[in-house]
Every structure is written in structure tokens, then in C-alpha cells.
Design an enzyme around this catalytic site. Structure first.
Site, PDB file in Angstrom:
ATOM      1  CE1 TYR A  33      21.113  -0.650   4.034  1.00 17.60           C
ATOM      2  CE2 TYR A  33      20.773   1.709   4.278  1.00 17.60           C
ATOM      3  CZ  TYR A  33      20.584   0.537   3.570  1.00 17.60           C
ATOM      4  OH  TYR A  33      19.864   0.554   2.400  1.00 17.60           O
ATOM      5  NE  ARG A  52      13.992  -0.294   8.257  1.00 17.87           N
ATOM      6  CZ  ARG A  52      13.716   0.609   7.328  1.00 17.87           C
ATOM      7  NH1 ARG A  52      12.715   0.431   6.486  1.00 17.87           N
ATOM      8  NH2 ARG A  52      14.432   1.710   7.238  1.00 17.87           N
ATOM      9  CE  LYS A 147      17.484   1.071   5.576  1.00 15.87           C
ATOM     10  NZ  LYS A 147      17.362   1.167   4.140  1.00 15.87           N
ATOM     11  CD  GLU A 180      12.339  -3.086  -1.873  1.00 14.08           C
ATOM     12  OE1 GLU A 180      12.006  -2.191  -1.078  1.00 14.08           O
ATOM     13  OE2 GLU A 180      13.020  -4.070  -1.530  1.00 14.08           O
ATOM     14  CG  LEU A 205      13.553  -2.152   3.797  1.00 13.47           C
ATOM     15  CD1 LEU A 205      14.439  -3.091   4.612  1.00 13.47           C
ATOM     16  CD2 LEU A 205      14.238  -0.811   3.628  1.00 13.47           C
TER      17      LEU A 205
HETATM   18  N1  PDD Z   1      16.659   3.319   1.477  1.00  9.52           N
HETATM   19  N2  PDD Z   1      13.422  -0.159  -0.234  1.00  9.52           N
HETATM   20  C1  PDD Z   1      14.762  -0.183  -0.212  1.00  9.52           C
HETATM   21  C2  PDD Z   1      15.464  -1.267  -0.975  1.00  9.52           C
HETATM   22  C3  PDD Z   1      15.481   0.792   0.522  1.00  9.52           C
HETATM   23  O1  PDD Z   1      16.821   0.750   0.552  1.00  9.52           O
HETATM   24  C4  PDD Z   1      14.764   1.797   1.204  1.00  9.52           C
HETATM   25  C5  PDD Z   1      15.480   2.840   2.017  1.00  9.52           C
HETATM   26  C6  PDD Z   1      13.362   1.796   1.148  1.00  9.52           C
HETATM   27  C7  PDD Z   1      12.525   2.811   1.886  1.00  9.52           C
HETATM   28  O2  PDD Z   1      12.609   2.605   3.283  1.00  9.52           O
HETATM   29  P1  PDD Z   1      12.424   3.816   4.301  1.00  9.52           P
HETATM   30  O3  PDD Z   1      11.095   4.413   3.985  1.00  9.52           O
HETATM   31  O4  PDD Z   1      12.460   3.165   5.623  1.00  9.52           O
HETATM   32  O5  PDD Z   1      13.544   4.788   4.058  1.00  9.52           O
HETATM   33  C8  PDD Z   1      12.719   0.797   0.430  1.00  9.52           C
HETATM   34  C9  PDD Z   1      17.481   4.189   2.260  1.00  9.52           C
HETATM   35  C10 PDD Z   1      16.913   5.551   2.421  1.00  9.52           C
HETATM   36  C11 PDD Z   1      18.887   4.170   1.697  1.00  9.52           C
HETATM   37  O6  PDD Z   1      19.338   3.085   1.371  1.00  9.52           O
HETATM   38  O7  PDD Z   1      19.518   5.220   1.606  1.00  9.52           O
END
Ligand code: PDD
Length: 287
Positions: A33, A52, A147, A180, A205
Site C-alpha cells: 500500500y 516506492r 510497504k 522506527e 520503511l
Molecule cells: N505510515 N514507518 C512505517 C512503519 C510506516 O508505516 C510509515 C508510514 C512511515 C513513514 O513513511 P511516509 O513518510 O512515507 O509516510 C514509516 C503510513 C502513513 C500509514 O501506514 O498510514
């Protein structure tokens, strides 16, 4: 017209969107996703998110459901039909529908779902308070760089955070180093004003917010390091924050029971939030 979802080629009322019971996403979490921020009706850093998406799909050997240009057209249509101004666009691609069998099906067609959600950026009170985080062991599989929609350990950690009165869980590896957050990247600022976040190897991620912020920091001459940091370092940090598409840059003011610095959002964190938001909303409409 209420909320609409795009489901495998059709726009349907959001509450009527349905997928097959033998969709491999449903049975095996066999899919990926993306969550793309939308500001003033436009996707933010769209190409980075689509890069990505392609990376995650190719790691799982799932084909792109349609060409990138068409995917963009459809997602813009999702934004338009939902009259989304500021919020989040969600896209999910699974390997498709097949009789339940672990091995890859020969002829399944990737399934694509997109939704849009209006969100409200946090107000001054929320930003001034910052978030508390709790720390939990990182029990995820060894490829969180993909992801994947397989998010059970992330959900468990977030739920534990909420039950402890916190806003996020920071996950900690076997060596006592933060990987993270459950849905965010984790950052600290040392007493000598160096910004630290884990390097984007396979244990995290590679957040798009993270990448864009690192570019901004590079361009603006901030001093930073991409390396793992320990829980002890986090506890003695002068500032901490997290990043994600839904939080942008959010101050972390408490880690477990300890205040970070003096318990208030730090100046560097606040400057970085401003700089990040200015990269897509320079008119100051979002705080
Ligand atoms: N989450 N780490 C994890 C495990 C994540 O699921 C996310 C994003 C991030 C930050 O990635 P980005 O900056 O590309 O949003 C880091 C999304 C927002 C979610 O699962 O809703």
C-alpha cells in the site's frame, strides 16, 4: 455525493466498496500500500510514492496494476470525485483473487483499491504538547522496507501505545536500538544539535517524509547523521520527533516515562516542521 472508493476499475460509494473473499490480501496479507498526503487538492511527492509502490510490488513480484501515468490519472480522479482538499490518498494493490494456496497463482490479476480521506492538521495545542511514545520490541518480519499490508505487529504496538496513554510506539531491535515507529520514522536531536535517524536499510520503511526532510536538511546545512540510535541516547536527547505522511514532522516530548529535554517541542523540531510543510504548502495555509 458522499465518499467514493475506486475498486478494481469502478467508482463506488465508499461504504459499498467490496473485495472478493479469496483476495490474497484478505487471506495472506499478500499486497502492498501507499499513503500519499494531499494538499490543496494535489498529491504531495507523488512520484516518490509511486517509486516506492513499484519497489514494494517488485520485491513481492506483483505487477503494477496499470501504467504509472494511468494510475496517476485514476488517483487524481479519486481526489477530485471526493472533493479532497487536505488529507490522505490510500492505494492498495494485492496479488489478486485465487483459490487459497500459498504458492503464487499463475493467472491472478493484481487488485487495486483507492480511497481518499479528508484530515485536519493538528492545532496549536496538540503541536505544543507533542506526542508521548512508548518503546516496544520490534517483532516484525525482516523486510519492513517493503510497504506490505501485513501490519499486525505494528497494530499491536500502536494499540499498546494508546493503552499506555501515548501517541506512538517506537520499536527497538535486539541490540537496544530504535528502528522506527509503528507507522512513522523516528528521530532524535543530540545535545550538540545533530539530528539522528536510522539509515534506510532493510530494518525500516524508507519514509517519503523522511527522505524529503533529509534533502531539506542537506540543502539548508543542518548537521545530521543516518545511523541507529540506542534507547539510552533517545532518553538523553535534547529533542525528538517523528515523521510520516499523516503527521508531517511531529514533536515527541516523552519517551516511556521520561520527558525529552524540558518536555516541550524543541526549536529544531519546530523549524524542521515549518521547512517540511513549506516544501509543498508555501502559502502558510498548514501549520
Ligand atoms: N505510515 N514507518 C512505517 C512503519 C510506516 O508505516 C510509515 C508510514 C512511515 C513513514 O513513511 P511516509 O513518510 O512515507 O509516510 C514509516 C503510513 C502513513 C500509514 O501506514 O498510514
Amino acid at each position: 455525493m458522499g465518499r467514493l472508493a475506486y475498486v478494481n476499475g469502478r467508482f463506488v460509494p465508499h461504504r459499498k466498496g467490496q473485495v472478493h473473499i479469496e483476495d490474497r490480501g484478505y487471506q495472506f496479507a499478500d499486497g502492498v500500500y501507499e499513503v500519499v498526503p494531499v494538499a490543496d487538492g494535489h498529491p504531495v511527492d507523488e512520484n516518490l510514492h509511486l517509486d516506492r509502490l513499484e519497489y514494494s510490488l517488485s520485491a513481492l513480484r506483483i505487477a503494477m496494476p496499470m501504467r504509472r501515468e494511468v494510475l496517476k490519472l485514476v488517483s487524481h480522479e479519486v481526489i477530485r470525485r471526493n472533493k479532497l482538499t487536505n488529507g490522505l490518498l490510500y492505494m492498495q494493490v494485492t496479488r489478486g483473487v485465487a483459490h487459497r494456496d500459498h504458492k503464487f497463482p499463475k493467472h491472478a490479476k493484481p487488485a487495486l483499491v483507492m480511497t481518499a480521506k479528508q484530515t485536519k492538521p493538528p492545532g496549536a495545542a496538540e503541536l505544543n504538547a507533542g506526542l508521548g511514545v512508548v518503546t516496544r520490541p520490534d517483532i516484525r518480519w525482516k523486510r519492513p522496507d517493503i510497504k506490505s499490508i501485513s501490519l499486525l505487529p505494528n497494530c499491536l504496538a500502536k494499540q499498546e501505545a494508546v493503552e499506555a496513554g501515548a501517541g506512538e510506539a517506537w520499536l527497538v531491535d535486539e541490540a537496544g536500538r530504535v528502528t522506527e515507529g509503528s507507522s512513522t520514522n523516528a528521530w532524535i536531536v543530540t545535545k550538540d544539535k545533530r539530528v539522528i535517524t536510522r539509515e534506510a536499510e532493510r530494518r525500516i520503511l524508507n519514509g517519503i517524509t523522511r527522505r524529503v526532510l533529509l534533502n531539506i536538511m542537506q540543502a539548508e546545512g543542518y548537521s545530521f547523521e543516518e545511523r541507529p540510535f540506542t534507547l539510552e541516547e533517545a532518553e538523553s536527547a535534547s529533542e525528538a520527533f517523528l515523521t510520516s505522511s499523516s503527521n508531517f514532522v511531529m514533536p515527541v516530548t516523552k519517551i516511556d516515562r521520561r520527558m525529552v529535554g524540558n518536555g516541550e517541542p524543541g526549536p529544531l523540531t519546530q523549524a524542521l516542521r515549518k521547512a517540511y510543510i513549506a516544501s509543498f504548502a508555501p502559502d502558510g495555509s498548514i501549520q
